[in-house]
Design an enzyme around this catalytic site. Structure first.
Site, PDB file in Angstrom:
ATOM      1  N   THR A 137       8.660  -0.932  29.553  1.00 14.46           N
ATOM      2  CA  THR A 137       7.331  -0.966  30.156  1.00 14.46           C
ATOM      3  C   THR A 137       7.337  -1.458  31.590  1.00 14.46           C
ATOM      4  OG1 THR A 137       7.053  -3.109  29.094  1.00 14.46           O
ATOM      5  CG2 THR A 137       6.064  -1.230  27.999  1.00 14.46           C
ATOM      6  N   GLY A 157      14.609  -5.673  15.221  1.00 20.03           N
ATOM      7  CA  GLY A 157      14.976  -4.715  14.190  1.00 20.03           C
ATOM      8  C   GLY A 157      13.875  -4.327  13.237  1.00 20.03           C
ATOM      9  N   SER A 181       2.035 -15.139  10.861  1.00 20.90           N
ATOM     10  CA  SER A 181       1.246 -14.862  12.053  1.00 20.90           C
ATOM     11  C   SER A 181       2.150 -14.515  13.228  1.00 20.90           C
ATOM     12  CB  SER A 181       0.343 -16.047  12.402  1.00 20.90           C
ATOM     13  OG  SER A 181      -0.616 -15.668  13.386  1.00 20.90           O
ATOM     14  N   GLU A 228       3.657   3.560  -1.229  1.00 26.26           N
ATOM     15  CA  GLU A 228       4.444   3.785  -2.441  1.00 26.26           C
ATOM     16  C   GLU A 228       5.941   3.859  -2.150  1.00 26.26           C
ATOM     17  OE1 GLU A 228       5.047   7.358  -5.766  1.00 26.26           O
ATOM     18  OE2 GLU A 228       3.843   7.661  -3.969  1.00 26.26           O
ATOM     19  N   LYS A 264       0.956 -12.974  19.326  1.00 25.54           N
ATOM     20  CA  LYS A 264      -0.149 -12.189  19.897  1.00 25.54           C
ATOM     21  C   LYS A 264      -1.514 -12.756  19.519  1.00 25.54           C
ATOM     22  CE  LYS A 264       2.622  -8.023  20.303  1.00 25.54           C
ATOM     23  NZ  LYS A 264       3.898  -8.737  20.019  1.00 25.54           N
ATOM     24  N   HIS A 289       0.821  -1.215   0.000  1.00 22.12           N
ATOM     25  CA  HIS A 289       0.000   0.000   0.000  1.00 22.12           C
ATOM     26  C   HIS A 289       0.848   1.255   0.000  1.00 22.12           C
ATOM     27  CE1 HIS A 289      -2.843   2.994   1.849  1.00 22.12           C
ATOM     28  NE2 HIS A 289      -3.582   2.478   0.898  1.00 22.12           N
ATOM     29  N   ARG A 348       1.330  -0.589  28.025  1.00 22.23           N
ATOM     30  CA  ARG A 348       0.351   0.184  27.262  1.00 22.23           C
ATOM     31  C   ARG A 348      -0.864  -0.690  26.956  1.00 22.23           C
ATOM     32  NH1 ARG A 348       4.212   1.755  22.399  1.00 22.23           N
ATOM     33  NH2 ARG A 348       4.568  -0.498  22.647  1.00 22.23           N
ATOM     34  N   LYS A 383      -5.294 -11.287  14.252  1.00 17.85           N
ATOM     35  CA  LYS A 383      -4.398 -12.316  13.740  1.00 17.85           C
ATOM     36  C   LYS A 383      -4.903 -13.718  14.071  1.00 17.85           C
ATOM     37  CE  LYS A 383      -1.141 -11.629  11.763  1.00 17.85           C
ATOM     38  NZ  LYS A 383      -0.913 -11.416  10.304  1.00 17.85           N
TER      39      LYS A 383
END
Length: 509
Positions: A342, A320, A275, A180, A278, A178, A410, A290
């Site tokens: 976190t 990465g 996949s 460009e 999560k 999607h 989060r 997913k």
């Protein structure tokens, strides 16, 4: 790789180092090689094509006088992580600030190494375990003469699959995406690699499009006659997808269904979904999306002809990738910190992008229709320990020069990410690092009925206009279907209520 202004040293006088030196000599644009650095006692003190071999590496700092313009290239593609780490430490002691490295042996096809393949060394090269070596030329034999389409080809996983697929002998490689800019970047890179003699001469075709567009997807799959599809495209940033839950379902779930339906109709031979962990007992909309994608693939496999294979490959975090924790840490360090983590207990399974992609490509060749696969990720790593290692790699002392700050989980995040359900019973296969899962029948919902209830929320439907873009309704539907998501939201709501009551109590006092 840009022209080298200072002296150039190649670490490793073996086949890869010698090929790099030869490549540099032929091109005459990168400078000249001053010396090989090696630990081999039989080579130290000799010359190879007129280039002296110096060593051993542990004591080379006493003999070399390095300035900021000098560069080192580590050209030992078979070296394990432990050795790369020691070499890196030795080079830093020498004073090298510009250190590059060749990719692993699985990426050095037919024992041909090229200077263009050298890249700046990064924490991935000295952290974690040594990636499994997979001979790409052999494992990609099933793609010879085929037309291969990659969705999300401009992303971290998709672009690495494309690089490795150059070695598969495919007739045509379609880069579907999607964005460009990301597609044009990988398109140009692949052509540059081919021009340098890397890989085989597959035709590379960029395709800009949106997999949410059902008719367009059907048109593309039928007209490209894609034999193999690697489906990498997805919205995947967990907190962002919690705020844009409808977009996650619309793109990930219905986009995947569009691709599957088109592939079934067009007679696509292989369909491999990428996949994530999560999807296991999901606690986020992204994870739920997913999970549904995995179920859609298994459902499609039931409708496949005898010449078709539909499967998914699940794995954990890749080090990465864009937006992942490593680039964020590096950026935070460059800005002087703090590095944000976190929770001190948070841990994840990690694998490098090239290793994950090599295993995905191998799975595509050996996988069976309707089968589900899991990559062996090794042992989980504490995020705070990873942060400390990245800070140290960058030349700083953790919690002194660069602070580590704990900010709390989060939305949609949990301290641990399981890779499988107990009922899935992962089993070893004859292929290293590839496990096979037992498919679990749906218990709490009908996939077709669930998608039908979600569709008017994602697409404007006559007579159901009030449901369009109703995120509360979407989450309500998902919570009823997926117990783990409902429990997580309930826990979060209870915690939020307790905090509100505590704040109100303090305000009254």
């Amino acid at each position: 790789m840009n022209k080298i202004e200072g002296r150039l040293y190649i670490i490793g006088a073996g086949f890869a180092g010698q090929m790099i030196a030869s490549d540099i000599a032929k091109k005459k644009v990168f400078g000249t090689v001053s010396a090989f650095l090696d630990d081999d006692k039989n080579l130290i003190g000799t010359k190879i094509d007129g280039i002296p071999v110096l060593g051993p590496l542990d004591s080379i700092a006493d003999a070399l006088r390095v300035d900021s313009s000098d560069q080192a290239i580590i050209a030992i593609p078979t070296a394990p992580v432990e050795r790369i780490r020691k070499i890196y430490d030795a080079l830093k002691k020498c004073g090298f600030t510009q250190i590059k490295i060749l990719p692993s042996i699985s990426q050095i096809i037919d024992e041909k190494a090229h200077i263009i393949q050298a890249r700046d060394i990064n924490p991935l090269d000295i952290l974690g375990r040594t990636p499994v070596t997979i001979p790409l030329a052999k494992s990609l034999a099933y793609l010879k003469g085929k037309r291969v389409l990659i969705t999300g080809a401009g992303g971290s996983i998709g672009s690495e699959l494309a690089r490795q697929l150059l070695s598969g002998g495919a007739e045509r490689l379609y880069l579907f995406g999607h964005g460009e800019n990301s597609i044009v970047n990988i398109y140009r890179e692949l052509h540059l690699l081919q021009d340098e003699g890397i890989g085989q001469k597959a035709s590379v075709v960029p395709i800009i499009g949106d997999m949410k567009d059902r008719e367009y997807v059907k048109y593309i799959i039928s007209h490209t006659h894609a034999d193999v599809i690697f489906h990498c495209a997805a919205y995947k940033h967990v907190p962002m997808m919690e705020e844009n839950s409808i977009a996650a379902i619309e793109n990930n779930v219905f986009g995947t269904k569009n691709l599957l339906d088109a592939a079934l109709e067009a007679g696509t031979e292989k369909f491999v979904l990428i996949s994530t962990d999560k999807a296991v007992e999901p606690v986020s909309v992204y994870g739920a999306s997913k999970l549904l994608c995995e179920k859609l693939v298994i459902q499609a496999a039931e409708s496949a002809s005898k010449n078709q294979s539909f499967m998914f490959v699940r794995f954990g975090n890749v080090l990465g990738s864009r937006g992942s924790i490593l680039p964020i840490f590096m950026e935070q360090i460059q800005n002087g910190g703090p590095v944000t983590v976190t929770d001190p207990k948070m841990e994840r399974y990690f694998m490098t992008i090239p290793e994950a992609c090599s295993l995905v490509l191998q799975t595509g060749g050996v996988g069976a229709n309707g089968a589900s696969y899991l990559l062996d990720m090794g042992e989980p790593i504490k995020i705070v320990e990873l942060a400390k290692q990245v800070i140290t790699f960058s030349g700083f002392t953790p919690d002194k020069e660069i602070k580590i700050q704990f900010i709390g989980a989060r939305k949609g995040e949990r301290l641990e990410e399981p890779l499988w359900l107990k009922e899935e019973k992962p089993e070893m296969t004859e292929y290293k690092k590839i496990l096979k899962l037992t498919n679990i029948p749906l218990k709490n919902f009908s996939l077709d009925k669930l998608l039908k209830s979600l569709e008017p929320i994602c697409a404007l439907t006559q007579g159901k206009e009030q449901l369009y873009r109703n995120s509360n309704e979407l989450k309500s539907i998902l919570r009823k279907a997926i117990p783990s998501l409902d429990k997580f939201y309930m826990d979060q709501e209870q915690l939020s209520g307790e905090k509100d009551r505590e704040q109100n109590y303090k305000a009254v006092l």
